[in-house]
Design a protein around this motif. Structure first.
Motif, PDB file in Angstrom:
ATOM      1  N   SER A  29     -12.056  49.973  55.492  1.00 60.53           N
ATOM      2  CA  SER A  29     -12.143  48.778  54.653  1.00 60.53           C
ATOM      3  C   SER A  29     -11.987  49.170  53.193  1.00 60.53           C
ATOM      4  N   ALA A  30     -11.594  48.208  52.399  1.00 62.21           N
ATOM      5  CA  ALA A  30     -11.586  48.431  50.946  1.00 62.21           C
ATOM      6  C   ALA A  30     -13.010  48.694  50.489  1.00 62.21           C
ATOM      7  N   SER A  31     -13.167  49.395  49.377  1.00 62.38           N
ATOM      8  CA  SER A  31     -14.496  49.706  48.863  1.00 62.38           C
ATOM      9  C   SER A  31     -15.224  48.431  48.460  1.00 62.38           C
ATOM     10  N   LEU A  32     -16.546  48.531  48.326  1.00 61.44           N
ATOM     11  CA  LEU A  32     -17.325  47.357  47.905  1.00 61.44           C
ATOM     12  C   LEU A  32     -16.869  46.865  46.543  1.00 61.44           C
ATOM     13  N   GLU A  33     -16.499  47.788  45.660  1.00 59.63           N
ATOM     14  CA  GLU A  33     -16.025  47.384  44.333  1.00 59.63           C
ATOM     15  C   GLU A  33     -14.727  46.601  44.448  1.00 59.63           C
ATOM     16  N   GLU A  34     -13.838  47.051  45.340  1.00 59.31           N
ATOM     17  CA  GLU A  34     -12.562  46.357  45.503  1.00 59.31           C
ATOM     18  C   GLU A  34     -12.744  44.992  46.141  1.00 59.31           C
ATOM     19  N   GLN A  35     -13.818  44.808  46.910  1.00 57.59           N
ATOM     20  CA  GLN A  35     -14.073  43.521  47.548  1.00 57.59           C
ATOM     21  C   GLN A  35     -14.998  42.624  46.731  1.00 57.59           C
ATOM     22  N   SER A  36     -15.434  43.095  45.583  1.00 59.95           N
ATOM     23  CA  SER A  36     -16.478  42.388  44.826  1.00 59.95           C
ATOM     24  C   SER A  36     -16.057  41.001  44.368  1.00 59.95           C
ATOM     25  N   GLU A  37     -14.752  40.745  44.258  1.00 61.83           N
ATOM     26  CA  GLU A  37     -14.299  39.423  43.830  1.00 61.83           C
ATOM     27  C   GLU A  37     -14.267  38.424  44.969  1.00 61.83           C
ATOM     28  N   ASN A  38     -14.432  38.896  46.201  1.00 66.34           N
ATOM     29  CA  ASN A  38     -14.395  38.005  47.370  1.00 66.34           C
ATOM     30  C   ASN A  38     -15.803  37.522  47.710  1.00 66.34           C
ATOM     31  N   PRO A  39     -15.943  36.301  48.195  1.00 64.51           N
ATOM     32  CA  PRO A  39     -17.275  35.788  48.563  1.00 64.51           C
ATOM     33  C   PRO A  39     -17.804  36.352  49.874  1.00 64.51           C
ATOM     34  N   VAL A  40     -16.956  37.021  50.637  1.00 66.21           N
ATOM     35  CA  VAL A  40     -17.381  37.636  51.892  1.00 66.21           C
ATOM     36  C   VAL A  40     -16.999  39.111  51.876  1.00 66.21           C
ATOM     37  N   THR A  41     -17.954  39.981  52.142  1.00 67.70           N
ATOM     38  CA  THR A  41     -17.697  41.406  52.252  1.00 67.70           C
ATOM     39  C   THR A  41     -17.457  41.750  53.712  1.00 67.70           C
ATOM     40  N   ILE A  42     -16.459  42.584  53.973  1.00 68.48           N
ATOM     41  CA  ILE A  42     -16.125  42.990  55.338  1.00 68.48           C
ATOM     42  C   ILE A  42     -16.410  44.477  55.484  1.00 68.48           C
ATOM     43  N   LEU A  43     -17.198  44.815  56.501  1.00 67.61           N
ATOM     44  CA  LEU A  43     -17.495  46.211  56.813  1.00 67.61           C
ATOM     45  C   LEU A  43     -17.226  46.467  58.288  1.00 67.61           C
ATOM     46  N   GLN A  44     -16.704  47.642  58.574  1.00 67.12           N
ATOM     47  CA  GLN A  44     -16.535  48.071  59.950  1.00 67.12           C
ATOM     48  C   GLN A  44     -17.816  48.757  60.427  1.00 67.12           C
ATOM     49  N   ALA A  45     -17.960  48.871  61.732  1.00 70.03           N
ATOM     50  CA  ALA A  45     -19.209  49.366  62.316  1.00 70.03           C
ATOM     51  C   ALA A  45     -19.635  50.706  61.723  1.00 70.03           C
ATOM     52  N   SER A  46     -18.710  51.649  61.626  1.00 75.29           N
ATOM     53  CA  SER A  46     -19.059  52.979  61.135  1.00 75.29           C
ATOM     54  C   SER A  46     -19.335  53.005  59.637  1.00 75.29           C
ATOM     55  N   GLU A  47     -19.002  51.913  58.930  1.00 75.97           N
ATOM     56  CA  GLU A  47     -19.231  51.837  57.487  1.00 75.97           C
ATOM     57  C   GLU A  47     -20.556  51.168  57.148  1.00 75.97           C
ATOM     58  N   LEU A  48     -21.185  50.547  58.139  1.00 74.76           N
ATOM     59  CA  LEU A  48     -22.375  49.728  57.876  1.00 74.76           C
ATOM     60  C   LEU A  48     -23.534  50.573  57.371  1.00 74.76           C
ATOM     61  N   GLU A  49     -23.761  51.726  57.992  1.00 75.84           N
ATOM     62  CA  GLU A  49     -24.917  52.562  57.657  1.00 75.84           C
ATOM     63  C   GLU A  49     -24.934  52.946  56.183  1.00 75.84           C
ATOM     64  N   ARG A  50     -23.791  53.336  55.645  1.00 75.12           N
ATOM     65  CA  ARG A  50     -23.747  53.847  54.270  1.00 75.12           C
ATOM     66  C   ARG A  50     -23.590  52.754  53.215  1.00 75.12           C
ATOM     67  N   ASN A  51     -23.220  51.525  53.610  1.00 74.02           N
ATOM     68  CA  ASN A  51     -22.975  50.474  52.624  1.00 74.02           C
ATOM     69  C   ASN A  51     -23.991  49.339  52.628  1.00 74.02           C
ATOM     70  N   LEU A  52     -24.777  49.214  53.710  1.00 73.82           N
ATOM     71  CA  LEU A  52     -25.661  48.061  53.815  1.00 73.82           C
ATOM     72  C   LEU A  52     -26.730  48.061  52.736  1.00 73.82           C
ATOM     73  N   GLU A  53     -27.272  49.223  52.404  1.00 71.21           N
ATOM     74  CA  GLU A  53     -28.322  49.269  51.377  1.00 71.21           C
ATOM     75  C   GLU A  53     -27.809  48.741  50.042  1.00 71.21           C
ATOM     76  N   ARG A  54     -26.590  49.097  49.678  1.00 74.54           N
ATOM     77  CA  ARG A  54     -26.019  48.617  48.410  1.00 74.54           C
ATOM     78  C   ARG A  54     -25.928  47.086  48.407  1.00 74.54           C
ATOM     79  N   ILE A  55     -25.480  46.507  49.520  1.00 70.54           N
ATOM     80  CA  ILE A  55     -25.367  45.050  49.609  1.00 70.54           C
ATOM     81  C   ILE A  55     -26.739  44.396  49.517  1.00 70.54           C
ATOM     82  N   LEU A  56     -27.715  44.954  50.218  1.00 71.49           N
ATOM     83  CA  LEU A  56     -29.054  44.383  50.189  1.00 71.49           C
ATOM     84  C   LEU A  56     -29.676  44.476  48.803  1.00 71.49           C
ATOM     85  N   ARG A  57     -29.375  45.539  48.087  1.00 67.77           N
ATOM     86  CA  ARG A  57     -29.927  45.656  46.722  1.00 67.77           C
ATOM     87  C   ARG A  57     -29.364  44.581  45.812  1.00 67.77           C
ATOM     88  N   GLU A  58     -28.124  44.173  46.033  1.00 66.10           N
ATOM     89  CA  GLU A  58     -27.555  43.089  45.231  1.00 66.10           C
ATOM     90  C   GLU A  58     -28.277  41.775  45.515  1.00 66.10           C
TER      91      GLU A  58
END
Length: 448
Positions: free
Chosen positions: A417-446
């Motif tokens: 998937s594109a990085s969270l920064e690259e997706q930041s302009e979209n209202p929906v963030t897309i993550l693949q299963a193997s990407e969830l572990e390392r990116n979910l904390e960042r989303i929750l902190r927002e």
């Protein structure tokens, strides 16, 4: 993530969260039970027993049980009784003479008689009786389903209605089984299981082995749980429930790590799907597969009747709803579907600020399915209401929240998937299963 990877991770999650009593077992039961089952099977232990009796070696054991019972092992005990003026059994003359001489001189009416009795209550039979009782009780609870046309009983009890009837006859009428006493609550003991496991008779060895398998399952043995998920709980062509469970556990684990505290886990009740609650200066509540009705959350996809102008699509929907209401003399409301995971955060100080993360889970790499998931996540955001008021809006640019309120989790694609920064302009963030572990904390902190 392929099925093996999911099984490995979910097994670890169950061991870490469910089996130590922290995660509600009922939530797990709802996730792994066949959807046709009624609410009784949301009781975790009953569901485990159902899957236990679906195992092929349990079915084979029942199929051969009638034959095995013909050679049931017993022990013979000899008991001595003193009788006066009557003979009951074989006379033991040595003991009779001793008894007369020592206690009843010159009384020739005294006899010591030996009686031989057959003892069924040996350790091996207690083990056998416990296993038969577990299978019979579970079949009685699930009989309507085992006799039905369901994929999850195919090649097990499917087509074996006579086998179910045969087991019921054995339990209710077989003289050998009936003569074995019912095991106490703590039985069979470990010594009884060992005795049965070392028996020369195959039926006892098999009974001990199956009971130990069930014991490992209830104790949370990793291999036993993996086998449960792999063989009986989830149909081989349907990984959706397994994938949803994987995503749910990622939320639980990430929130635990972020808050550095254990949440309060809730028992699932009808109409209330709260899984976990974290309480601090902010309150976080995690829901699964529910619109959180007890929080007055809903996803009502209906045009605003008070608006001055409606699009043609809105006009058609309003008119159709009105005509149907008049015809059936009832009020209709159009709801979207329900997202698989909701994280609800409330500022507890004055209870006036709310923030939400709506997550949709799609166990797919199909482009059209992922497009539909994006559309559904946007609908959840746009039509999310609390106490009948839209959460996001009223301006069109704010229909979908801040940009961090919607998350879609998909299966792994060929490309990342594109990085969270690259997706930041979209209202929906897309993550693949193997990407969830390392990116979910960042989303929750927002969100937090």
């Amino acid at each position: 993530m392929n099925r093996d990877d999911l099984l490995e991770q979910v097994t670890e999650d169950i061991l870490a969260h469910v089996m130590n009593g922290s995660f509600p077992e009922r939530e797990l039961a709802q996730s792994i039970k066949p959807e046709q089952l009624d609410e009784r099977f949301e009781e975790y232990e009953l569901l485990l027993d159902l899957h236990f009796i679906l195992k092929s070696d349990v079915v084979d054991f029942v199929r051969d049980l009638s034959t095995h019972l013909r050679s049931l092992r017993t022990e013979t005990r000899t008991t001595s009784r003193t009788r006066r003026g009557a003979v009951d059994g074989r006379i033991d003359w040595n003991e009779t003479i001793k008894k007369r001489y020592s206690e009843h001189p010159r009384d020739r009416s005294i006899f010591v008689c030996n009686n031989r009795t057959v003892d069924y209550d040996i350790p091996e039979n207690i083990v056998l009786k416990r296993l038969v009782s577990i299978i019979h009780t579970t079949i009685r609870e699930a009989e309507a389903y085992l006799r039905g046309e369901y994929d999850w009983v195919r090649e097990t009890w499917k087509g074996s209605t006579d086998l179910i009837d045969e087991l019921q006859r054995i339990v209710e009428r077989n003289v050998h089984i009936r003569r074995i006493r019912d095991p106490d609550a703590y039985e069979p003991t470990e010594r009884m299981l060992t005795t049965a496991a070392d028996s020369r008779h195959a039926v006892y060895r098999e009974a001990a082995s199956l009971l130990k398998t069930r014991e490992r399952l209830f104790d949370g043995d990793a291999d036993a749980i993996r086998n449960l998920l792999e063989e009986t709980a989830i149909a081989p062509d349907d990984q959706d429930s397994l994938f949803e469970l994987f995503v749910l556990f990622r939320f639980v684990a990430t929130l635990e790590r972020m808050r550095e505290t254990q949440p309060q886990y809730k028992t699932i009740a009808t109409g209330r799907q709260e899984v976990a609650r974290f309480e601090d200066e902010k309150e976080i509540v995690l829901y699964h597969d529910n619109s959180a009705g007890d929080r007055e959350l809903s996803f009502v996809a209906v045009p605003d009747e008070g608006a001055e102008n409606h699009s043609r699509t809105d006009k058609v929907q309003l008119e159709a709803q009105s005509i149907a209401g008049d015809y059936f003399d009832r009020e209709f409301r159009n709801h979207t579907g329900r997202p698989d995971v909701i994280v609800l955060e409330v500022v507890s100080e004055d209870d006036s600020q709310h923030e939400y993360l709506i997550t949709e889970v799609k166990n797919s790499t199909n482009v059209d399915t992922i497009r539909r998931g994006i559309k559904e996540t946007l609908e959840y955001l746009a039509f999310l209401r609390v106490n009948e008021e839209f959460v996001f809006g009223p301006d069109e640019d704010d229909y979908f929240g801040s940009g961090w309120n919607g998350l879609l989790v998909t299966q792994d694609l060929d490309d990342e998937s594109a990085s969270l920064e690259e997706q930041s302009e979209n209202p929906v963030t897309i993550l693949q299963a193997s990407e969830l572990e390392r990116n979910l904390e960042r989303i929750l902190r927002e969100i937090l």
